[in-house]
Motif scaffolding. Structure first.
Motif, PDB file in Angstrom:
ATOM      1  N   SER A 136      35.043  55.387  65.024  1.00  0.00           N
ATOM      2  CA  SER A 136      33.827  54.571  64.993  1.00  0.00           C
ATOM      3  C   SER A 136      32.652  55.391  64.482  1.00  0.00           C
ATOM      4  CB  SER A 136      33.539  54.091  66.420  1.00  0.00           C
ATOM      5  OG  SER A 136      32.218  53.633  66.542  1.00  0.00           O
ATOM      6  N   ILE A 137      31.663  54.695  63.923  1.00  0.00           N
ATOM      7  CA  ILE A 137      30.434  55.393  63.536  1.00  0.00           C
ATOM      8  C   ILE A 137      29.661  55.861  64.770  1.00  0.00           C
ATOM      9  CG2 ILE A 137      30.189  54.325  61.266  1.00  0.00           C
ATOM     10  CD1 ILE A 137      28.205  52.335  62.478  1.00  0.00           C
ATOM     11  N   ALA A 138      30.143  55.501  65.969  1.00  0.00           N
ATOM     12  CA  ALA A 138      29.530  55.997  67.221  1.00  0.00           C
ATOM     13  C   ALA A 138      29.777  57.486  67.435  1.00  0.00           C
ATOM     14  CB  ALA A 138      30.055  55.212  68.416  1.00  0.00           C
ATOM     15  N   VAL A 139      30.591  58.144  66.584  1.00  0.00           N
ATOM     16  CA  VAL A 139      30.726  59.611  66.686  1.00  0.00           C
ATOM     17  C   VAL A 139      29.437  60.290  66.230  1.00  0.00           C
ATOM     18  CG1 VAL A 139      33.238  59.563  66.372  1.00  0.00           C
ATOM     19  CG2 VAL A 139      31.765  59.997  64.388  1.00  0.00           C
ATOM     20  N   TYR A 148      31.803  56.591  74.769  1.00  0.00           N
ATOM     21  CA  TYR A 148      32.733  55.993  73.794  1.00  0.00           C
ATOM     22  C   TYR A 148      32.785  56.829  72.512  1.00  0.00           C
ATOM     23  CZ  TYR A 148      34.380  52.494  70.368  1.00  0.00           C
ATOM     24  OH  TYR A 148      35.042  51.834  69.377  1.00  0.00           O
ATOM     25  N   GLY A 149      31.616  57.164  71.975  1.00  0.00           N
ATOM     26  CA  GLY A 149      31.564  57.982  70.760  1.00  0.00           C
ATOM     27  C   GLY A 149      32.174  59.356  70.986  1.00  0.00           C
ATOM     28  N   THR A 150      31.948  59.923  72.180  1.00  0.00           N
ATOM     29  CA  THR A 150      32.550  61.215  72.522  1.00  0.00           C
ATOM     30  C   THR A 150      34.069  61.109  72.511  1.00  0.00           C
ATOM     31  OG1 THR A 150      30.646  61.735  73.923  1.00  0.00           O
ATOM     32  CG2 THR A 150      32.657  63.016  74.310  1.00  0.00           C
ATOM     33  N   GLN A 151      34.588  60.055  73.123  1.00  0.00           N
ATOM     34  CA  GLN A 151      36.042  59.873  73.204  1.00  0.00           C
ATOM     35  C   GLN A 151      36.646  59.674  71.812  1.00  0.00           C
ATOM     36  OE1 GLN A 151      35.490  56.634  75.892  1.00  0.00           O
ATOM     37  NE2 GLN A 151      34.885  58.048  77.532  1.00  0.00           N
ATOM     38  N   LYS A 152      35.960  58.944  70.954  1.00  0.00           N
ATOM     39  CA  LYS A 152      36.455  58.749  69.585  1.00  0.00           C
ATOM     40  C   LYS A 152      36.416  60.077  68.812  1.00  0.00           C
ATOM     41  CE  LYS A 152      37.532  54.318  69.375  1.00  0.00           C
ATOM     42  NZ  LYS A 152      38.955  53.928  69.176  1.00  0.00           N
ATOM     43  N   ALA A 153      35.342  60.848  68.974  1.00  0.00           N
ATOM     44  CA  ALA A 153      35.227  62.139  68.275  1.00  0.00           C
ATOM     45  C   ALA A 153      36.329  63.098  68.724  1.00  0.00           C
ATOM     46  CB  ALA A 153      33.841  62.749  68.522  1.00  0.00           C
ATOM     47  N   ILE A 154      36.673  63.070  70.008  1.00  0.00           N
ATOM     48  CA  ILE A 154      37.758  63.918  70.508  1.00  0.00           C
ATOM     49  C   ILE A 154      39.094  63.442  69.934  1.00  0.00           C
ATOM     50  CG2 ILE A 154      39.023  64.657  72.572  1.00  0.00           C
ATOM     51  CD1 ILE A 154      36.354  64.561  74.104  1.00  0.00           C
ATOM     52  N   GLY A 155      39.287  62.135  69.887  1.00  0.00           N
ATOM     53  CA  GLY A 155      40.507  61.595  69.275  1.00  0.00           C
ATOM     54  C   GLY A 155      40.660  62.069  67.838  1.00  0.00           C
ATOM     55  N   GLU A 156      39.550  62.094  67.095  1.00  0.00           N
ATOM     56  CA  GLU A 156      39.577  62.580  65.702  1.00  0.00           C
ATOM     57  C   GLU A 156      40.022  64.044  65.638  1.00  0.00           C
ATOM     58  OE1 GLU A 156      35.987  62.116  63.522  1.00  0.00           O
ATOM     59  OE2 GLU A 156      35.921  59.935  63.705  1.00  0.00           O
ATOM     60  N   LEU A 157      39.456  64.871  66.524  1.00  0.00           N
ATOM     61  CA  LEU A 157      39.806  66.304  66.525  1.00  0.00           C
ATOM     62  C   LEU A 157      41.289  66.498  66.836  1.00  0.00           C
ATOM     63  CD1 LEU A 157      36.636  67.666  68.325  1.00  0.00           C
ATOM     64  CD2 LEU A 157      37.429  68.456  66.090  1.00  0.00           C
ATOM     65  N   LEU A 158      41.774  65.762  67.829  1.00  0.00           N
ATOM     66  CA  LEU A 158      43.192  65.872  68.185  1.00  0.00           C
ATOM     67  C   LEU A 158      44.074  65.393  67.033  1.00  0.00           C
ATOM     68  CD1 LEU A 158      43.038  64.571  71.880  1.00  0.00           C
ATOM     69  CD2 LEU A 158      43.489  66.921  71.143  1.00  0.00           C
ATOM     70  N   LEU A 159      43.679  64.272  66.423  1.00  0.00           N
ATOM     71  CA  LEU A 159      44.458  63.745  65.296  1.00  0.00           C
ATOM     72  C   LEU A 159      44.569  64.776  64.178  1.00  0.00           C
ATOM     73  CD1 LEU A 159      44.526  60.284  63.718  1.00  0.00           C
ATOM     74  CD2 LEU A 159      43.781  62.161  62.267  1.00  0.00           C
ATOM     75  N   ALA A 160      43.457  65.441  63.875  1.00  0.00           N
ATOM     76  CA  ALA A 160      43.477  66.440  62.794  1.00  0.00           C
ATOM     77  C   ALA A 160      44.385  67.614  63.174  1.00  0.00           C
ATOM     78  CB  ALA A 160      42.058  66.927  62.498  1.00  0.00           C
ATOM     79  N   ASP A 161      44.325  68.050  64.436  1.00  0.00           N
ATOM     80  CA  ASP A 161      45.127  69.213  64.838  1.00  0.00           C
ATOM     81  C   ASP A 161      46.616  68.858  64.897  1.00  0.00           C
ATOM     82  OD1 ASP A 161      45.089  71.983  65.450  1.00  0.00           O
ATOM     83  OD2 ASP A 161      45.495  71.534  67.547  1.00  0.00           O
ATOM     84  N   LEU A 169      44.041  64.594  51.372  1.00  0.00           N
ATOM     85  CA  LEU A 169      43.092  64.712  52.478  1.00  0.00           C
ATOM     86  C   LEU A 169      42.905  66.150  52.937  1.00  0.00           C
ATOM     87  CD1 LEU A 169      43.981  61.748  54.872  1.00  0.00           C
ATOM     88  CD2 LEU A 169      42.147  61.900  53.196  1.00  0.00           C
ATOM     89  N   GLY A 170      43.924  66.982  52.730  1.00  0.00           N
ATOM     90  CA  GLY A 170      43.883  68.330  53.278  1.00  0.00           C
ATOM     91  C   GLY A 170      43.791  68.248  54.792  1.00  0.00           C
ATOM     92  N   ALA A 171      42.975  69.121  55.371  1.00  0.00           N
ATOM     93  CA  ALA A 171      42.851  69.158  56.826  1.00  0.00           C
ATOM     94  C   ALA A 171      41.827  68.139  57.335  1.00  0.00           C
ATOM     95  CB  ALA A 171      42.455  70.566  57.268  1.00  0.00           C
ATOM     96  N   ARG A 172      41.136  67.463  56.407  1.00  0.00           N
ATOM     97  CA  ARG A 172      40.028  66.585  56.807  1.00  0.00           C
ATOM     98  C   ARG A 172      40.497  65.127  56.816  1.00  0.00           C
ATOM     99  NH1 ARG A 172      34.901  69.883  54.078  1.00  0.00           N
ATOM    100  NH2 ARG A 172      35.286  71.721  55.365  1.00  0.00           N
ATOM    101  N   ARG A 173      41.005  64.711  57.949  1.00  0.00           N
ATOM    102  CA  ARG A 173      41.715  63.446  58.047  1.00  0.00           C
ATOM    103  C   ARG A 173      40.889  62.333  58.674  1.00  0.00           C
ATOM    104  NH1 ARG A 173      47.355  63.480  57.616  1.00  0.00           N
ATOM    105  NH2 ARG A 173      48.062  65.370  56.572  1.00  0.00           N
ATOM    106  N   ASN A 174      39.622  62.601  58.938  1.00  0.00           N
ATOM    107  CA  ASN A 174      38.768  61.613  59.586  1.00  0.00           C
ATOM    108  C   ASN A 174      37.734  61.112  58.589  1.00  0.00           C
ATOM    109  OD1 ASN A 174      40.052  62.094  62.196  1.00  0.00           O
ATOM    110  ND2 ASN A 174      39.036  64.088  62.098  1.00  0.00           N
ATOM    111  N   LEU A 175      37.791  59.825  58.312  1.00  0.00           N
ATOM    112  CA  LEU A 175      37.021  59.288  57.189  1.00  0.00           C
ATOM    113  C   LEU A 175      36.034  58.213  57.629  1.00  0.00           C
ATOM    114  CD1 LEU A 175      40.117  58.778  54.853  1.00  0.00           C
ATOM    115  CD2 LEU A 175      38.403  60.598  54.630  1.00  0.00           C
ATOM    116  N   THR A 176      34.791  58.353  57.176  1.00  0.00           N
ATOM    117  CA  THR A 176      33.813  57.281  57.364  1.00  0.00           C
ATOM    118  C   THR A 176      34.124  56.180  56.363  1.00  0.00           C
ATOM    119  OG1 THR A 176      32.101  58.817  58.087  1.00  0.00           O
ATOM    120  CG2 THR A 176      31.366  56.695  57.232  1.00  0.00           C
ATOM    121  N   MET A 177      34.372  54.982  56.849  1.00  0.00           N
ATOM    122  CA  MET A 177      34.685  53.874  55.958  1.00  0.00           C
ATOM    123  C   MET A 177      33.435  53.376  55.237  1.00  0.00           C
ATOM    124  SD  MET A 177      37.913  53.183  55.946  1.00  0.00           S
ATOM    125  CE  MET A 177      38.064  54.947  55.847  1.00  0.00           C
TER     126      MET A 177
END
Lengths: 327, 327
Positions: free
Chosen positions: A125-128, A149-162, A240-248
């Motif tokens: 979400s853009i709430a990150v 909510y934004g914190t939880q989404k930002a953490i999900g992004e970090l985990l997804l990338a790792d 994408l390389g290591a940067r897998r989190n994208l602002t739509m």
């Protein structure tokens, strides 16, 4: 191809499944089977050319994620989340569903091992992002969420990338704009009025506008959200390389511009149904939200959003009102 | 004032405690009691004007965090972590100690309730950033860690900001530069040579340099690390707003510049003890590390680092070698 959709009973999930039922494919592959789950059992879409298994599940409960991935789905779309307002009101529930649930899913995939490496699409979400912002938020702007909510989404992004970097799955996170026009009844989300001031007048009903006309926001249609999911599921992730989190991509638009578009599409009678009733609580919340982005990477990867508000309103009239303006 | 230090047996933890033993105070308040813990029991510093309780604990084990915060420490300094190389080699251990341990601590503080709101200082790392980088990494550059360690630190930062925003504690995270010159034996960290090429020659011993002389990195001394902790513990957090994660100042310096400083301080004989033996594995790892920062916020908040490499080397000679260059 076996598809698993978690959070399939929500608005975006339902529209995504309905679209797949008409195309029968995702990411260029025919769907053989879809496993659809949510906290309430989703319905199978009418006329789908693939088998559907629908079930009610709480992703945050022990063992649930393991059961869901035991069938080794090729593509997993993870949409399940407690919304912003509820995650703020109930701290523990928000972390349990939005963080623990996501971690349990990721860990269950990793535990399968044996070369299993599904495509995983996660809706962020853009709430990150949190104010203060530059005029346009670029792809390398940092994440300072101002909500749990934004914190939880930002953490999900970090985990997804790792987890992707380590090869446990092949993940893509897509940060959705605020979806406008959301169909259905008004909800209690602070962002609800962005849809309400269009949806209610188009149905001949009065709508409340709690903020000033010059408030700017970042929006896309339900159709765009479905396209983002389809495109992310089929994306070539090598680029994408290591940067897998994208602002739509989305449309940066003021409330005044939304209302002007309503007037062009539906006439002055629709506009006259909007009643201005400022709400200081909502005004304050909205002031911390992103207004505009420069989503260069997503655009270069082929993600597309609507060019203007008129197109978004016309799509709503076609998809939800049978082409007919009410009232 | 009751101080709790978690990870007190590590190099930075020990030096921090030794400094406090000489001042007797932290953040302008006299220390009445210090609870010191680590996976191995830390030693109480000699001559401390306050009571010390030392214990061995695994922060990631159930109940440990609750026990540590039961005495309602006023200030908590959380330094405990599995280092980068080990967190990369052992995925589960890294997440257990660096993520679960931190979450358990934060949750234990929240669970105390009853108006308890300690100052919490958390050591993060420049590993939250991942290449490609701008020339200087500014305070609003995004976090795309390229290691599990960096991911775990970035998640700790997000949780710290959210728990602070919600009022559960008053947190400050400080992203430490690579600490140079680390005292003691060479370790297996990929960054170890940055200290080794100074420490070993200063002690009259040979050192291996595995990368090219033009490799640039971001460093600060152990003295600076202790100052960062002291300053963060006493910081007026009103000025931070929601942005509680700070890149610490440091010195951007090339290996060649480090060696030139060694020559100025210790003479050509010391420099001749450095043997160049390129290691492609280390070369590759180091290529993904940050080289330079523009830590404007931390500087404006009064955090200070060394102005040049000569000062860093002289501090090591004073603190670790009794003022005498060996060999």
């Amino acid at each position: 191809m076996h598809l698993l959709v978690i959070g399939a009973a929500g608005m975006v999930g339902r529209k995504f499944i309905e679209k797949l039922a008409t195309t029968g494919a995702l990411g260029g592959k025919a769907i053989a089977k879809a496993t659809l789950t949510d906290v309430v059992a989703p319905s199978a879409p009418a006329g789908a050319p693939f088998a559907c298994a629908c079930s009610a599940n709480d992703l945050s409960a022990p063992g649930v994620a393991e059961t869901l991935v035991a069938g080794r789905p090729d593509t997993i779309v993870h949409l399940a989340a407690i919304v912003s307002g509820e995650a703020e009101a109930d701290f523990e529930k928000g972390y349990r569903i939005n963080l623990d649930g996501t971690q349990r899913l990721f860990e269950a995939i990793r535990a399968v091992g044996d070369g299993y490496r599904p495509r995983l699409v996660f809706t962020s979400s853009i709430a990150v992002f949190g104010a203060p912002f530059p005029d346009k938020i670029g792809d390398t702007f940092f994440h300072t969420p101002l909500t749990s909510y934004g914190t939880q989404k930002a953490i999900g992004e970090l985990l997804l990338a790792d987890y992707s970097r380590r090869g446990f799955f092949d993940g893509v996170a897509i940060r959705l704009p605020t979806i406008v026009v959301r169909p259905g009844k008004p909800n209690k989300a602070a962002s609800g009025f962005f849809s309400g001031i269009l949806r209610e007048p188009l149905a001949g009903q009065e709508a409340i506008l709690p903020v000033a006309d010059d408030v700017r926001h970042w929006v896309a249609s339900p159709r765009a959200a479905v396209h983002f999911l389809e495109h992310a599921a089929g994306l070539d992730t090598d680029g994408l390389g290591a940067r897998r989190n994208l602002t739509m991509p989305g449309l940066s638009v003021t409330v005044g511009e939304m209302i002007a578009a309503l007037g062009r599409v539906a006439g002055p009678k629709a506009v006259s149904l909007i009643r201005r009733e400022p709400d200081p609580v909502i005004v304050k919340i909205v002031a911390g939200w992103p207004r505009n982005f420069d989503p260069e990477r997503a655009l270069s990867l082929g993600f597309k959003a609507e060019p203007d508000m008129d197109t978004i309103i016309r799509a709503h009239i076609e998809d939800e009102l049978g082409g007919k303006i009410g009232g």
